[in-house]
Design a protein around this motif. Sequence first.
Motif, mmCIF file in Angstrom:
data_model
loop_
_atom_site.group_PDB
_atom_site.id
_atom_site.type_symbol
_atom_site.label_atom_id
_atom_site.label_comp_id
_atom_site.label_asym_id
_atom_site.label_seq_id
_atom_site.Cartn_x
_atom_site.Cartn_y
_atom_site.Cartn_z
ATOM 1 N N GLN A 48 0.847 -1.185 0.000
ATOM 2 C CA GLN A 48 0.000 0.000 0.000
ATOM 3 C C GLN A 48 0.885 1.238 0.000
ATOM 4 O O GLN A 48 2.051 1.167 0.357
ATOM 5 N N PRO A 53 -2.719 7.101 3.169
ATOM 6 C CA PRO A 53 -3.695 6.948 2.090
ATOM 7 C C PRO A 53 -5.142 6.937 2.589
ATOM 8 O O PRO A 53 -6.056 7.118 1.801
ATOM 9 N N PHE A 54 -5.318 6.747 3.892
ATOM 10 C CA PHE A 54 -6.687 6.614 4.389
ATOM 11 C C PHE A 54 -7.060 7.777 5.306
ATOM 12 O O PHE A 54 -6.232 8.275 6.055
ATOM 13 N N LYS A 61 -13.995 5.787 -1.321
ATOM 14 C CA LYS A 61 -13.121 4.796 -0.709
ATOM 15 C C LYS A 61 -12.794 3.809 -1.812
ATOM 16 O O LYS A 61 -13.700 3.207 -2.383
ATOM 17 N N ARG A 63 -10.470 0.483 -2.976
ATOM 18 C CA ARG A 63 -9.607 -0.591 -2.475
ATOM 19 C C ARG A 63 -9.303 -1.587 -3.587
ATOM 20 O O ARG A 63 -10.197 -2.010 -4.312
ATOM 21 N N HIS A 64 -8.050 -1.953 -3.649
ATOM 22 C CA HIS A 64 -7.590 -2.994 -4.586
ATOM 23 C C HIS A 64 -8.044 -2.698 -6.013
ATOM 24 O O HIS A 64 -8.554 -3.583 -6.694
ATOM 25 N N ASN A 79 -5.040 1.621 -3.389
ATOM 26 C CA ASN A 79 -5.867 1.786 -2.199
ATOM 27 C C ASN A 79 -5.801 3.234 -1.756
ATOM 28 O O ASN A 79 -4.732 3.730 -1.425
ATOM 29 N N ASP A 120 -12.825 -2.377 -5.487
ATOM 30 C CA ASP A 120 -13.980 -1.715 -4.889
ATOM 31 C C ASP A 120 -13.811 -0.213 -4.944
ATOM 32 O O ASP A 120 -12.830 0.325 -4.453
ATOM 33 N N LEU A 122 -16.044 2.882 -3.779
ATOM 34 C CA LEU A 122 -17.262 3.227 -3.058
ATOM 35 C C LEU A 122 -17.407 4.730 -2.915
ATOM 36 O O LEU A 122 -16.495 5.403 -2.438
#
Lengths: 307, 251
Positions: A48, A53-54, A61, A63-64, A79, A120, A122
Amino acid sequence: MSNATATTLDPNDLVNHDAETAAPKKGSVAEQQVDITEVIKELENLTQPVGQPFVEDQKFKTRHVDVFYDKTQAIFDANLDIGRNEVISMIGPSGCGKSTYLRCLNRMNDTIPICRVTGDLLLDDENIYDKNQDPVLLRARVGMVFQKPNPFPKSIYDNVAYGPRLHGLASNRSELDEIVEESLTKAGLFKEVKDRLQTPGTGLSGGQQQRLCIARAIAVSPEVILMDEPTSALDPIATATIEELIDELRESFTICIVTHSMQQAARISQRTAYFHMGYLVEVNETSTVFTNPEHQLTENYITGRFG
Amino acid sequence: MEIGQHTSQQYDQELEEVRNMALQMGGMVEDRLSKALRALIENDSQLAEQVAYSDQQVNNLEIQIDEACIQIIARRQPAAGDLRLLISLIKSVTDLERIGDEAEKIARHSLSSNNLGSGSLHASLRHLGHCVRDMLRDSLDAMARMDSQKAVDVAKSDEIIDSEFDNLSRELLTRMMEDPRNIKGSLNVMWCARSLERIGDHSRNICEYVVYLVEGKDVRHSGSINTIGEGDHDHDAANTNANPSAPPSAS
């Protein structure tokens, strides 16, 4: 909607990182060698991005996220969170995947038949690649502004009114007038054009056209605005106006901007994401990235050390 | 931390040049301090004269370096390591110039006091002088090599100098109380010692800028320089950070 005018894009141009790495660019003197295989190996081990990053209050959001153009992989396991009401800038060398990533966020890549997106993504915890998700409605929530100003060959008024009409946001003429005026005002253009709303949008100057495109994008009250190098075709003064505008828009929107100008990223964004050869390498506060980046590749890029 | 390897080799050169100028200035200042000390300790008035009235070169270099840094900032918009290099140079140069001034003061005081008094005082001052000279040399060394570990070690040695200075002050105080006729000479020694102590402080500042340059950490005024170097100094960026929280799991 603004995104009706998807710019054509040549996948080979964007993503073929094998070609990118194989061809050394100009000025590659002997001492300037960067060991590409080492870099790739290091990137592959990067599970990552370094940095932060978060975020807590995320609008997007992801991911992957993997993106393929036919058999070529353009993005590897990205991510990243995009915070609410923040300006996040994506930087990186040409072909690093930053535009591709941006395009995933409102499914612009759907318009490219060979493009495949997995992972994903979102938006407010809602999967935007869900089968039930209507891309047209999604793009009303996630607007886009392109590199070259691309107003419709219509009047200034109709350019802005196009989206609200399409989505039925106004029930009568006066409501539509209101939306048009408000959008143009937010985009900082209303004063300049209020006496010639019925003249063609294409007759405006480049900077004005770009602000018209921004007005068109915000007319449908999106939640997120994606900008793909919005000022690279503008002069410094028009650029400054747009940058000022971006800062004001941040109050109501989340803004995601791809830029080749590192100074611009430094000026306008709160967070900066650095892409390299399809990998998301580092995400950090902009103030950190430009004074003390954590990853050597980020440092090399922003200090101008790529051969 | 490296300087070269820019796509624009001109840029490499400009950075290298300004850095060399700063190191050259460091060398000059170091030389002036050595001479001032020798003049003071060996009571060499000719040498003292030479140091007391030749600050021009150092001052000119300071202006040149500042100008070069401004030019690079204006034209290249340096970022990250390059930016830190320029900022640390601009700041180091100010301290170097002050060190030059202090050396000049020492030389002038040595002209007005032709007798350093008792042997023990002489020895104390000489010892302090050598400590400071070594510290300056080491901090310039750390700057030249961009060695933050060394910079941390050198910065810590400022404490030794401070305590040496305190000892000397006490010694001088005793001497002045013993016999008021000693006051004039003692004060002269006091001024020199004070200058030396200040040079120690400036050297420490330079070390702090080296840490800033290499690590990107501002360690001024916080005492945090004393805690650096206890952890691991690995700068392989790939290993430095992996956000332990928030695993990239999809919901």
